[in-house]
Scaffold this motif. Structure first.
Motif, PDB file in Angstrom:
ATOM      1  N   ALA A 262      -0.891   4.218  -4.791  1.00  0.00           N
ATOM      2  CA  ALA A 262      -1.347   2.861  -4.446  1.00  0.00           C
ATOM      3  C   ALA A 262      -1.213   1.932  -5.649  1.00  0.00           C
ATOM      4  N   ARG A 263      -1.471   2.456  -6.828  1.00  0.00           N
ATOM      5  CA  ARG A 263      -1.390   1.634  -8.044  1.00  0.00           C
ATOM      6  C   ARG A 263       0.040   1.179  -8.315  1.00  0.00           C
ATOM      7  N   ASP A 264       1.030   2.034  -8.011  1.00  0.00           N
ATOM      8  CA  ASP A 264       2.421   1.746  -8.368  1.00  0.00           C
ATOM      9  C   ASP A 264       3.193   0.950  -7.329  1.00  0.00           C
ATOM     10  N   CYS A 265       2.652   0.820  -6.109  1.00  0.00           N
ATOM     11  CA  CYS A 265       3.430   0.200  -5.024  1.00  0.00           C
ATOM     12  C   CYS A 265       3.820  -1.242  -5.323  1.00  0.00           C
ATOM     13  N   GLY A 266       2.905  -2.000  -5.938  1.00  0.00           N
ATOM     14  CA  GLY A 266       3.227  -3.387  -6.285  1.00  0.00           C
ATOM     15  C   GLY A 266       4.385  -3.467  -7.256  1.00  0.00           C
ATOM     16  N   GLY A 267       4.424  -2.529  -8.215  1.00  0.00           N
ATOM     17  CA  GLY A 267       5.519  -2.510  -9.174  1.00  0.00           C
ATOM     18  C   GLY A 267       6.844  -2.153  -8.539  1.00  0.00           C
TER      19      GLY A 267
ATOM     20  N   GLU B  71     -10.798   0.632  -1.139  1.00  0.00           N
ATOM     21  CA  GLU B  71     -11.025   1.903  -0.446  1.00  0.00           C
ATOM     22  C   GLU B  71     -10.053   2.088   0.711  1.00  0.00           C
ATOM     23  N   ILE B  72      -9.775   0.983   1.416  1.00  0.00           N
ATOM     24  CA  ILE B  72      -8.852   1.047   2.546  1.00  0.00           C
ATOM     25  C   ILE B  72      -7.417   1.185   2.055  1.00  0.00           C
ATOM     26  N   VAL B  73      -7.076   0.457   0.996  1.00  0.00           N
ATOM     27  CA  VAL B  73      -5.736   0.567   0.406  1.00  0.00           C
ATOM     28  C   VAL B  73      -5.463   2.009  -0.016  1.00  0.00           C
ATOM     29  N   ASP B  74      -6.436   2.615  -0.701  1.00  0.00           N
ATOM     30  CA  ASP B  74      -6.263   3.997  -1.167  1.00  0.00           C
ATOM     31  C   ASP B  74      -6.141   4.969   0.009  1.00  0.00           C
ATOM     32  N   LEU B  75      -6.953   4.767   1.035  1.00  0.00           N
ATOM     33  CA  LEU B  75      -6.899   5.645   2.210  1.00  0.00           C
ATOM     34  C   LEU B  75      -5.538   5.557   2.891  1.00  0.00           C
ATOM     35  N   LEU B  76      -5.044   4.325   3.110  1.00  0.00           N
ATOM     36  CA  LEU B  76      -3.744   4.152   3.770  1.00  0.00           C
ATOM     37  C   LEU B  76      -2.624   4.763   2.935  1.00  0.00           C
TER      38      LEU B  76
ATOM     39  N   VAL C  38       0.800  -1.226   0.000  1.00  0.00           N
ATOM     40  CA  VAL C  38       0.000   0.000   0.000  1.00  0.00           C
ATOM     41  C   VAL C  38       0.833   1.276   0.000  1.00  0.00           C
ATOM     42  N   ALA C  39       2.102   1.184   0.399  1.00  0.00           N
ATOM     43  CA  ALA C  39       2.912   2.403   0.468  1.00  0.00           C
ATOM     44  C   ALA C  39       4.390   2.053   0.512  1.00  0.00           C
ATOM     45  N   THR C  40       5.210   2.991   0.065  1.00  0.00           N
ATOM     46  CA  THR C  40       6.649   2.927   0.286  1.00  0.00           C
ATOM     47  C   THR C  40       6.988   3.984   1.333  1.00  0.00           C
ATOM     48  N   LEU C  41       8.070   3.752   2.060  1.00  0.00           N
ATOM     49  CA  LEU C  41       8.464   4.694   3.112  1.00  0.00           C
ATOM     50  C   LEU C  41       9.823   5.323   2.840  1.00  0.00           C
ATOM     51  N   ALA C  42      10.839   4.482   2.689  1.00  0.00           N
ATOM     52  CA  ALA C  42      12.193   5.035   2.584  1.00  0.00           C
ATOM     53  C   ALA C  42      13.175   3.981   2.101  1.00  0.00           C
ATOM     54  N   ARG C  43      14.332   4.468   1.739  1.00  0.00           N
ATOM     55  CA  ARG C  43      15.480   3.606   1.444  1.00  0.00           C
ATOM     56  C   ARG C  43      16.625   4.066   2.342  1.00  0.00           C
ATOM     57  N   THR C  44      17.389   3.116   2.871  1.00  0.00           N
ATOM     58  CA  THR C  44      18.468   3.477   3.787  1.00  0.00           C
ATOM     59  C   THR C  44      19.777   2.783   3.413  1.00  0.00           C
ATOM     60  N   PRO C  45      20.894   3.490   3.526  1.00  0.00           N
ATOM     61  CA  PRO C  45      22.184   2.823   3.366  1.00  0.00           C
ATOM     62  C   PRO C  45      22.481   1.949   4.579  1.00  0.00           C
TER      63      PRO C  45
END
Length: 330
Positions: free
Chosen positions: A303-308, A269-274, A125-132
């Motif tokens: 939300a559409r792109d997170c799976g990719g 609806e929940i995926v989009d909200l989150l 549902v979401a990306t957060l960050a990338r860390t070294p």
């Protein structure tokens, strides 16, 4: 007392209106009230790791914005697989969220025997960050630079012990890739998350470890351990003096990836909200500051792109695993 006819007609009109709205809303009506109770955000590693450092401020923001507690809960074990399985098996209603990480992308290739597939059994549902990551060493190890570490490891084959947050984690695979590309021999020690491994590193029970800045920062600032290099191709903005491993092992590059997922079948609806609320949280200056403090690079997607995005992470690590194995065999 007789019932007033006007009130009766109004009541009937109200009831008819509600019935019509329910018919229009259809199955999504129940989801419209989400969340109506507390939400569990599963952290599949031990306390003290980057997963928790990134997720907790977002949980606080969601709790404030959505009016229900978003509660981070550590469920460590098997390199993140115990916590992941608990979310895969949870009801697809939005009340159980998984803090995803690179380990989920790695395990699709690294451990095909798993009874779930994070790419198909979860909705990202979401990306957060990338860390070294950092190459860390115990203060008892007589090295202070990356070159000295390589020379010492080569001069003492099989004598070094290197810790990780568990098999199949980004910490483990980063160490394996480094070992294979440098032609080293050492003993790998797996822990149930970064925290326990770092405790042993600071006390000298293991000699080295690859781990996130977030997990190790307090020990580094206290002088309990030393950092020799970063795993990303570019230096970390938080620790700009540390050289990238790339400079001595061309082609070496790894980083941690973090996101959020829910069980497959969770209503859109929940995926989009989150997705919307988490993206807003990441844009919050206070959360950006918290990310900066641990060297995390914020990333967001629809939300559409997170799976990719997650699928691309799987491909990336499949290639690195193949490179690691080829280097070992070569």
């Amino acid at each position: 007392m007789p019932i007033d006819g006007t009130i009766t007609r109004r009541a009937l009109l109200r009831a008819a209106t509600c019935t019509a709205m329910s018919a229009l809303a259809g199955p999504g009506l129940a989801e419209a009230a989400y969340p109506s109770r507390s939400v569990t955000w599963v952290l599949p590693f031990a306390v003290g790791g980057a997963t928790g450092r990134l997720a907790r401020p977002i949980c606080e923001r969601l709790s404030s914005r959505l009016g229900q507690p978003f509660i981070p809960e550590n469920r460590p074990g098997a390199g993140g697989n115990v916590g992941t399985k608990s979310v895969v098996d949870a009801a697809p209603d939005g009340y159980t969220i998984l803090a995803t990480s690179t380990a989920n992308a790695i395990n699709v290739t690294f451990d095909p025997s798993l009874p779930f597939d994070a790419a198909h059994d979860l909705i990202h549902v979401a990306t957060l960050a990338r860390t070294p990551l950092l190459l860390l060493v115990s203060n008892e190890l007589p090295v202070k630079t990356l070159a000295e570490f390589l020379a010492y490891a080569k001069a003492n084959p099989g004598k070094l012990s290197v810790g990780s947050a568990g098999p199949g984690t980004v910490q483990h695979l980063s160490a394996e890739l480094f070992r294979a590309m440098a032609g080293l021999e050492w003993t790998h020690v797996h822990y149930r998350g970064s925290g326990p491994g770092l405790v042993d590193l600071s006390s000298g029970h293991v000699h080295a470890m690859f781990d996130n800045i977030a997990s190790s920062l307090e020990l580094l600032q206290g002088g309990k351990i030393r950092a020799l290099a970063v795993t990303t191709r570019d230096p970390s903005k938080l620790m700009p003096d540390l050289p990238p491993i790339w400079t001595v092992l061309p082609g070496f590059e790894t980083s941690g990836f973090y996101g959020a997922a829910v069980p497959r079948g969770t209503p859109q609806e929940i995926v989009d909200l989150l997705n919307h609320e988490i993206n807003l949280a990441i844009a919050d200056p206070a959360i950006r500051k918290a990310f900066d403090e641990i060297g995390a690079i914020p990333i967001t997607c629809s939300a559409r792109d997170c799976g990719g995005v997650f699928a691309a992470e799987i491909v990336r690590w499949r290639q690195l695993i193949a490179l690691s194995r080829a280097s070992s065999n070569g």
